[in-house]
Design a protein around this motif. Sequence first.
Motif, mmCIF file in Angstrom:
data_model
loop_
_atom_site.group_PDB
_atom_site.id
_atom_site.type_symbol
_atom_site.label_atom_id
_atom_site.label_comp_id
_atom_site.label_asym_id
_atom_site.label_seq_id
_atom_site.Cartn_x
_atom_site.Cartn_y
_atom_site.Cartn_z
ATOM 1 N N ILE A 208 -4.124 -15.077 4.113
ATOM 2 C CA ILE A 208 -5.005 -16.027 3.433
ATOM 3 C C ILE A 208 -6.232 -16.358 4.272
ATOM 4 O O ILE A 208 -7.309 -16.654 3.738
ATOM 5 C CB ILE A 208 -4.214 -17.303 3.056
ATOM 6 C CG1 ILE A 208 -4.963 -18.114 1.985
ATOM 7 C CG2 ILE A 208 -3.886 -18.135 4.278
ATOM 8 C CD1 ILE A 208 -4.943 -17.499 0.616
ATOM 9 N N GLU A 209 -6.093 -16.251 5.617
ATOM 10 C CA GLU A 209 -7.217 -16.570 6.500
ATOM 11 C C GLU A 209 -8.312 -15.499 6.450
ATOM 12 O O GLU A 209 -9.411 -15.709 6.972
ATOM 13 C CB GLU A 209 -6.725 -16.748 7.945
ATOM 14 C CG GLU A 209 -6.240 -15.485 8.622
ATOM 15 C CD GLU A 209 -4.836 -15.066 8.217
ATOM 16 O OE1 GLU A 209 -4.367 -14.013 8.703
ATOM 17 O OE2 GLU A 209 -4.199 -15.783 7.412
ATOM 18 N N GLU A 210 -8.043 -14.357 5.813
ATOM 19 C CA GLU A 210 -9.029 -13.278 5.741
ATOM 20 C C GLU A 210 -9.528 -13.033 4.320
ATOM 21 O O GLU A 210 -10.123 -11.992 4.030
ATOM 22 C CB GLU A 210 -8.432 -11.994 6.336
ATOM 23 C CG GLU A 210 -8.061 -12.158 7.805
ATOM 24 C CD GLU A 210 -7.627 -10.857 8.463
ATOM 25 O OE1 GLU A 210 -7.755 -9.788 7.824
ATOM 26 O OE2 GLU A 210 -7.169 -10.900 9.610
ATOM 27 N N MET A 211 -9.300 -13.999 3.444
ATOM 28 C CA MET A 211 -9.655 -13.802 2.042
ATOM 29 C C MET A 211 -11.149 -13.587 1.823
ATOM 30 O O MET A 211 -11.551 -12.823 0.947
ATOM 31 C CB MET A 211 -9.171 -14.989 1.210
ATOM 32 C CG MET A 211 -7.684 -14.993 0.937
ATOM 33 S SD MET A 211 -7.150 -13.531 0.019
ATOM 34 C CE MET A 211 -6.028 -12.840 1.219
ATOM 35 N N ASN B 220 -15.094 -10.139 -0.326
ATOM 36 C CA ASN B 220 -16.398 -9.521 -0.089
ATOM 37 C C ASN B 220 -16.319 -8.020 -0.289
ATOM 38 O O ASN B 220 -17.233 -7.401 -0.868
ATOM 39 C CB ASN B 220 -16.886 -9.847 1.313
ATOM 40 C CG ASN B 220 -18.213 -9.180 1.630
ATOM 41 O OD1 ASN B 220 -18.277 -8.148 2.306
ATOM 42 N ND2 ASN B 220 -19.301 -9.758 1.131
ATOM 43 N N PHE B 221 -15.212 -7.402 0.167
ATOM 44 C CA PHE B 221 -15.011 -5.969 -0.055
ATOM 45 C C PHE B 221 -14.982 -5.657 -1.550
ATOM 46 O O PHE B 221 -15.631 -4.704 -2.012
ATOM 47 C CB PHE B 221 -13.701 -5.526 0.614
ATOM 48 C CG PHE B 221 -13.273 -4.126 0.261
ATOM 49 C CD1 PHE B 221 -13.793 -3.032 0.938
ATOM 50 C CD2 PHE B 221 -12.345 -3.905 -0.750
ATOM 51 C CE1 PHE B 221 -13.391 -1.732 0.615
ATOM 52 C CE2 PHE B 221 -11.941 -2.615 -1.085
ATOM 53 C CZ PHE B 221 -12.472 -1.529 -0.394
ATOM 54 N N PHE B 222 -14.247 -6.460 -2.317
ATOM 55 C CA PHE B 222 -14.181 -6.214 -3.760
ATOM 56 C C PHE B 222 -15.528 -6.476 -4.430
ATOM 57 O O PHE B 222 -15.906 -5.778 -5.383
ATOM 58 C CB PHE B 222 -13.082 -7.059 -4.407
ATOM 59 C CG PHE B 222 -11.690 -6.593 -4.086
ATOM 60 C CD1 PHE B 222 -11.345 -5.257 -4.244
ATOM 61 C CD2 PHE B 222 -10.730 -7.469 -3.628
ATOM 62 C CE1 PHE B 222 -10.061 -4.811 -3.950
ATOM 63 C CE2 PHE B 222 -9.445 -7.039 -3.335
ATOM 64 C CZ PHE B 222 -9.108 -5.708 -3.495
ATOM 65 N N GLU B 223 -16.265 -7.456 -3.951
ATOM 66 C CA GLU B 223 -17.603 -7.722 -4.490
ATOM 67 C C GLU B 223 -18.495 -6.492 -4.319
ATOM 68 O O GLU B 223 -19.208 -6.085 -5.247
ATOM 69 C CB GLU B 223 -18.213 -8.933 -3.777
ATOM 70 C CG GLU B 223 -19.638 -9.269 -4.196
ATOM 71 C CD GLU B 223 -19.735 -9.883 -5.575
ATOM 72 O OE1 GLU B 223 -20.827 -9.816 -6.162
ATOM 73 O OE2 GLU B 223 -18.723 -10.423 -6.061
ATOM 74 N N ARG B 224 -18.443 -5.901 -3.148
ATOM 75 C CA ARG B 224 -19.316 -4.766 -2.862
ATOM 76 C C ARG B 224 -18.850 -3.486 -3.551
ATOM 77 O O ARG B 224 -19.679 -2.687 -4.003
ATOM 78 C CB ARG B 224 -19.404 -4.554 -1.351
ATOM 79 C CG ARG B 224 -20.073 -5.720 -0.609
ATOM 80 C CD ARG B 224 -20.092 -5.501 0.888
ATOM 81 N NE ARG B 224 -20.918 -4.347 1.253
ATOM 82 C CZ ARG B 224 -21.012 -3.862 2.482
ATOM 83 N NH1 ARG B 224 -20.327 -4.436 3.476
ATOM 84 N NH2 ARG B 224 -21.776 -2.822 2.735
ATOM 85 N N VAL C 9 -7.582 -2.507 -0.678
ATOM 86 C CA VAL C 9 -7.348 -3.275 0.543
ATOM 87 C C VAL C 9 -5.894 -3.064 0.925
ATOM 88 O O VAL C 9 -4.991 -3.314 0.118
ATOM 89 C CB VAL C 9 -7.638 -4.774 0.334
ATOM 90 C CG1 VAL C 9 -7.201 -5.571 1.566
ATOM 91 C CG2 VAL C 9 -9.113 -4.997 0.045
ATOM 92 N N LEU C 10 -5.663 -2.579 2.142
ATOM 93 C CA LEU C 10 -4.319 -2.237 2.607
ATOM 94 C C LEU C 10 -4.035 -2.953 3.925
ATOM 95 O O LEU C 10 -4.833 -2.860 4.862
ATOM 96 C CB LEU C 10 -4.183 -0.728 2.813
ATOM 97 C CG LEU C 10 -4.529 0.183 1.625
ATOM 98 C CD1 LEU C 10 -4.683 1.626 2.092
ATOM 99 C CD2 LEU C 10 -3.458 0.087 0.547
ATOM 100 N N TYR C 11 -2.903 -3.642 3.994
ATOM 101 C CA TYR C 11 -2.415 -4.242 5.239
ATOM 102 C C TYR C 11 -1.051 -3.642 5.545
ATOM 103 O O TYR C 11 -0.193 -3.567 4.654
ATOM 104 C CB TYR C 11 -2.279 -5.762 5.108
ATOM 105 C CG TYR C 11 -3.564 -6.527 5.270
ATOM 106 C CD1 TYR C 11 -3.838 -7.229 6.447
ATOM 107 C CD2 TYR C 11 -4.509 -6.560 4.259
ATOM 108 C CE1 TYR C 11 -5.030 -7.936 6.599
ATOM 109 C CE2 TYR C 11 -5.693 -7.263 4.398
ATOM 110 C CZ TYR C 11 -5.947 -7.954 5.573
ATOM 111 O OH TYR C 11 -7.125 -8.649 5.720
ATOM 112 N N HIS C 12 -0.837 -3.225 6.808
ATOM 113 C CA HIS C 12 0.475 -2.650 7.143
ATOM 114 C C HIS C 12 0.675 -2.654 8.651
ATOM 115 O O HIS C 12 -0.271 -2.435 9.417
ATOM 116 C CB HIS C 12 0.591 -1.213 6.620
ATOM 117 C CG HIS C 12 1.939 -0.879 6.075
ATOM 118 N ND1 HIS C 12 2.134 -0.267 4.859
ATOM 119 C CD2 HIS C 12 3.193 -1.081 6.575
ATOM 120 C CE1 HIS C 12 3.428 -0.095 4.638
ATOM 121 N NE2 HIS C 12 4.098 -0.588 5.684
#
Length: 296
Positions: free
Chosen positions: A266-269, A274-278, A202-205
């Motif tokens: 934090i609002e997109e956790m 869910n990404f890590f779950e999948r 997961v990357l944010y930039h």
Amino acid sequence: MKNIAILLVLLITSGLSAQNMETYIYSIKGQDTLRLDVFTPKNIKKSDSLPVLLWMHGGGFSGSHRAYPDDQNLVKYAAKEQNYIGVSISYRLLRKNTATGFGCDCTKDDKMETFKQAAIDYLDAAKFLVENAESLHIDASKIIAGGSSAGAEGILNAVFMKDYFVANKEAYNNVKFAGLFSCAGAVVDARYITEENAIPAVLYHGTEDQLVPFASASHHFCDPKKDGYIMLDGSKIISEKLQEFEASYYFNIVKGGGHEVARIPIEEMDKIFNFFERTVINDEVIQTKIIKTTEK
């Protein structure tokens, strides 16, 4: 539990927060006693073996701390809402109280040493968790490496550049990362990302980040004539390497965004976990790119 002699245990149980917290000493290096806070779900069972979010705070390698509210709230959330073990670590702040800080007056050699030691501290924290996995209810095969800003640089170098920075790699043979979560981070050299170490990310930039480059550029955008000139590869380059190796990623691009994108989203956790779950738990391959625009 192994390493019991060096454990400092502070058990705090709160009905409101719905998780337990324990603090451990994971390493002592010179004058630095390095601790980590472990948050577990309140109703954890003795037989549970849970995935882990291992978090490294930001602060330019000179400030902040593992219990800063944003960082602590994230690992608390992981334990309370996602049934993870949430861990936030301290590490050596090698640029604290230095004349040159971590900007363009800080020499390339000092920057590289800072990156190296941060990666080693992070690996030592992960090693501690692996060695104590049974007592801490940790699934050592499902450690998510996470960090923001300087912490993101630390975890990215630990995940991808262990072969470059670490002389005694065999000490970390049992440390494996299953995924990563980086907010405004960069790696020293993306050529060290290989098919073998490419993991779901997961990357944010922000595209206009002037401290940690979005693509490939100099750290703090230093002039080549400055002592602190060093090239880094940011999230765009990392995502391209993951694309090349058909590894999963969830890349959040903020057009026009600066280094404020290092803030923990934090609002997109729910989407992130869910990404890590999948991808980590269910072994799916997902490649998603989200483009947002900053509000002017």
